[in-house]
Scaffold this motif. Sequence first.
Motif, mmCIF file in Angstrom:
data_model
loop_
_atom_site.group_PDB
_atom_site.id
_atom_site.type_symbol
_atom_site.label_atom_id
_atom_site.label_comp_id
_atom_site.label_asym_id
_atom_site.label_seq_id
_atom_site.Cartn_x
_atom_site.Cartn_y
_atom_site.Cartn_z
ATOM 1 N N ASP A 12 8.788 8.845 -5.791
ATOM 2 C CA ASP A 12 8.684 8.089 -7.036
ATOM 3 C C ASP A 12 8.595 6.611 -6.687
ATOM 4 O O ASP A 12 9.107 6.182 -5.646
ATOM 5 C CB ASP A 12 9.901 8.351 -7.930
ATOM 6 C CG ASP A 12 9.656 7.978 -9.395
ATOM 7 O OD1 ASP A 12 8.507 7.640 -9.751
ATOM 8 O OD2 ASP A 12 10.624 8.033 -10.169
ATOM 9 N N LEU A 13 7.938 5.826 -7.538
ATOM 10 C CA LEU A 13 7.891 4.391 -7.313
ATOM 11 C C LEU A 13 7.645 3.669 -8.628
ATOM 12 O O LEU A 13 7.070 4.225 -9.566
ATOM 13 C CB LEU A 13 6.836 3.999 -6.276
ATOM 14 C CG LEU A 13 5.367 4.174 -6.623
ATOM 15 C CD1 LEU A 13 4.593 3.003 -6.054
ATOM 16 C CD2 LEU A 13 4.852 5.461 -6.023
ATOM 17 N N THR A 14 8.156 2.459 -8.673
ATOM 18 C CA THR A 14 7.934 1.562 -9.810
ATOM 19 C C THR A 14 7.371 0.266 -9.237
ATOM 20 O O THR A 14 7.065 0.186 -8.038
ATOM 21 C CB THR A 14 9.257 1.263 -10.560
ATOM 22 O OG1 THR A 14 10.092 0.447 -9.727
ATOM 23 C CG2 THR A 14 9.981 2.534 -10.960
ATOM 24 N N ASP A 15 7.292 -0.748 -10.056
ATOM 25 C CA ASP A 15 6.815 -2.049 -9.572
ATOM 26 C C ASP A 15 7.809 -2.718 -8.638
ATOM 27 O O ASP A 15 7.466 -3.660 -7.928
ATOM 28 C CB ASP A 15 6.525 -2.991 -10.746
ATOM 29 C CG ASP A 15 5.317 -2.544 -11.558
ATOM 30 O OD1 ASP A 15 4.471 -1.809 -11.011
ATOM 31 O OD2 ASP A 15 5.228 -2.936 -12.738
ATOM 32 N N GLU A 16 9.058 -2.227 -8.628
ATOM 33 C CA GLU A 16 10.097 -2.885 -7.838
ATOM 34 C C GLU A 16 10.770 -2.002 -6.794
ATOM 35 O O GLU A 16 11.253 -2.516 -5.781
ATOM 36 C CB GLU A 16 11.165 -3.455 -8.774
ATOM 37 C CG GLU A 16 10.616 -4.533 -9.690
ATOM 38 C CD GLU A 16 11.678 -5.109 -10.597
ATOM 39 O OE1 GLU A 16 12.876 -4.879 -10.344
ATOM 40 O OE2 GLU A 16 11.304 -5.794 -11.561
ATOM 41 N N VAL A 17 10.842 -0.681 -7.024
ATOM 42 C CA VAL A 17 11.564 0.198 -6.096
ATOM 43 C C VAL A 17 10.757 1.448 -5.758
ATOM 44 O O VAL A 17 9.838 1.834 -6.479
ATOM 45 C CB VAL A 17 12.946 0.632 -6.664
ATOM 46 C CG1 VAL A 17 13.855 -0.558 -6.875
ATOM 47 C CG2 VAL A 17 12.782 1.446 -7.913
ATOM 48 N N ASP A 31 0.816 -1.216 0.000
ATOM 49 C CA ASP A 31 0.000 0.000 0.000
ATOM 50 C C ASP A 31 0.848 1.264 0.000
ATOM 51 O O ASP A 31 0.695 2.137 0.843
ATOM 52 C CB ASP A 31 -0.932 0.006 1.215
ATOM 53 C CG ASP A 31 -1.935 -1.130 1.163
ATOM 54 O OD1 ASP A 31 -2.352 -1.483 0.045
ATOM 55 O OD2 ASP A 31 -2.291 -1.651 2.230
ATOM 56 N N VAL A 32 1.720 1.397 -0.987
ATOM 57 C CA VAL A 32 2.599 2.561 -1.085
ATOM 58 C C VAL A 32 2.046 3.505 -2.138
ATOM 59 O O VAL A 32 1.679 3.076 -3.238
ATOM 60 C CB VAL A 32 4.040 2.134 -1.453
ATOM 61 C CG1 VAL A 32 4.934 3.342 -1.606
ATOM 62 C CG2 VAL A 32 4.588 1.188 -0.404
ATOM 63 N N ASP A 33 1.977 4.778 -1.802
ATOM 64 C CA ASP A 33 1.506 5.802 -2.728
ATOM 65 C C ASP A 33 2.489 6.960 -2.742
ATOM 66 O O ASP A 33 3.209 7.201 -1.754
ATOM 67 C CB ASP A 33 0.144 6.353 -2.286
ATOM 68 C CG ASP A 33 -0.982 5.358 -2.439
ATOM 69 O OD1 ASP A 33 -1.006 4.631 -3.446
ATOM 70 O OD2 ASP A 33 -1.853 5.330 -1.538
ATOM 71 N N LEU A 34 2.497 7.699 -3.850
ATOM 72 C CA LEU A 34 3.295 8.923 -3.911
ATOM 73 C C LEU A 34 2.835 9.873 -2.806
ATOM 74 O O LEU A 34 1.637 9.985 -2.534
ATOM 75 C CB LEU A 34 3.132 9.606 -5.270
ATOM 76 C CG LEU A 34 3.797 8.927 -6.449
ATOM 77 C CD1 LEU A 34 3.454 9.665 -7.740
ATOM 78 C CD2 LEU A 34 5.299 8.858 -6.269
ATOM 79 N N GLY A 35 3.787 10.518 -2.158
ATOM 80 C CA GLY A 35 3.470 11.456 -1.083
ATOM 81 C C GLY A 35 3.378 10.826 0.290
ATOM 82 O O GLY A 35 3.319 11.526 1.300
#
Length: 173
Positions: free
Chosen positions: A110-115, A86-90
């Motif tokens: 920032d986020l991707t499917d892995e980092v 459950d990670v979101d920008l901000g």
Amino acid sequence: MKISAGCLVSLKVRLFDAQGELLDESGERPLVYLHGADDIFPRVEAALDGQESGYATSVYLQPDDAFGDDDASLLHVVPLKLLGQDVDLGMKVEGVPGQPADGRIYTVIDLTDEVVVLDGNHPLAGLALRVDVEVLGVEPATEEMLGDADRAQVPDFFRVGSGGHGSGSATRH
């Protein structure tokens, strides 16, 4: 009464970036600080020293006068799996997962499917700012006021040492 060390000062505050865009303000509830206690930016406090209720000014702050320059060492790339699904920008996270606790609050930028990229800089780090202040009231601080845990009503955007530090668990903002 003139503003001097040991006075409680009530202010109306508006914070702008270098282009004049309003970033934050004290709103309906005035900012209240203890003059001489390093509760607010030193340049703003110096501009208010010796002034009285009704005084208004604008103070221009370079990054070193406010939240400092961006510090590249406070950017961290971490595996997404360390933060969960459950990670979101901000999103705010206390400390960098997998590293010793440093008491700093990091923001997911920032986020991707892995980092996930975490930033421990204050959101206003690296910015030149203009602070418009109006003195609403000045009063001597009594011992009772000094002992009151709620006396400092300084918003985070105006607090000395609020450069991304804090406590608590991950929260969404």
